[in-house]
Design a protein around this motif. Structure first.
Motif, PDB file in Angstrom:
ATOM      1  N   TYR A  23      -5.087  -7.816   2.401  1.00 46.07           N
ATOM      2  CA  TYR A  23      -6.233  -7.156   1.805  1.00 46.07           C
ATOM      3  C   TYR A  23      -5.852  -6.688   0.406  1.00 46.07           C
ATOM      4  N   LEU A  24      -6.849  -6.420  -0.401  1.00 43.07           N
ATOM      5  CA  LEU A  24      -6.623  -5.848  -1.719  1.00 43.07           C
ATOM      6  C   LEU A  24      -6.827  -4.344  -1.607  1.00 43.07           C
ATOM      7  N   PRO A  25      -5.884  -3.549  -2.076  1.00 38.00           N
ATOM      8  CA  PRO A  25      -6.043  -2.096  -1.978  1.00 38.00           C
ATOM      9  C   PRO A  25      -7.208  -1.622  -2.855  1.00 38.00           C
ATOM     10  N   ASP A  26      -7.810  -0.489  -2.469  1.00 34.59           N
ATOM     11  CA  ASP A  26      -8.939   0.054  -3.221  1.00 34.59           C
ATOM     12  C   ASP A  26      -8.517   0.525  -4.607  1.00 34.59           C
ATOM     13  N   SER A  27      -7.355   1.141  -4.693  1.00 30.54           N
ATOM     14  CA  SER A  27      -6.877   1.619  -5.987  1.00 30.54           C
ATOM     15  C   SER A  27      -5.432   1.161  -6.174  1.00 30.54           C
ATOM     16  N   PRO A  28      -5.019   0.982  -7.428  1.00 31.74           N
ATOM     17  CA  PRO A  28      -3.636   0.560  -7.661  1.00 31.74           C
ATOM     18  C   PRO A  28      -2.664   1.679  -7.301  1.00 31.74           C
ATOM     19  N   PRO A  29      -1.440   1.344  -6.976  1.00 33.38           N
ATOM     20  CA  PRO A  29      -0.458   2.387  -6.645  1.00 33.38           C
ATOM     21  C   PRO A  29      -0.147   3.228  -7.883  1.00 33.38           C
TER      22      PRO A  29
END
Length: 46
Positions: free
Chosen positions: A26-32
């Protein structure tokens, strides 16, 4: 095609399936968060 090539390709396919992340991709909602080191002033030696 010789039996050795077939076995090698089968082994290569098995190894390719075994590597990688285990779990849903999945693609995370916000970058780390990005770590920015705190700037420390350099004291001049006298």
């Amino acid at each position: 095609m010789s039996i050795n090539k077939i076995l090698f390709l089968a082994l290569l396919a098995e190894l390719a399936q075994a590597c990688g992340q285990t779990g849903p991709l999945y693609l995370p909602d916000s970058p780390p968060p990005i770590y920015v080191p705190k700037e420390v002033p350099i004291e001049d030696e006298q």
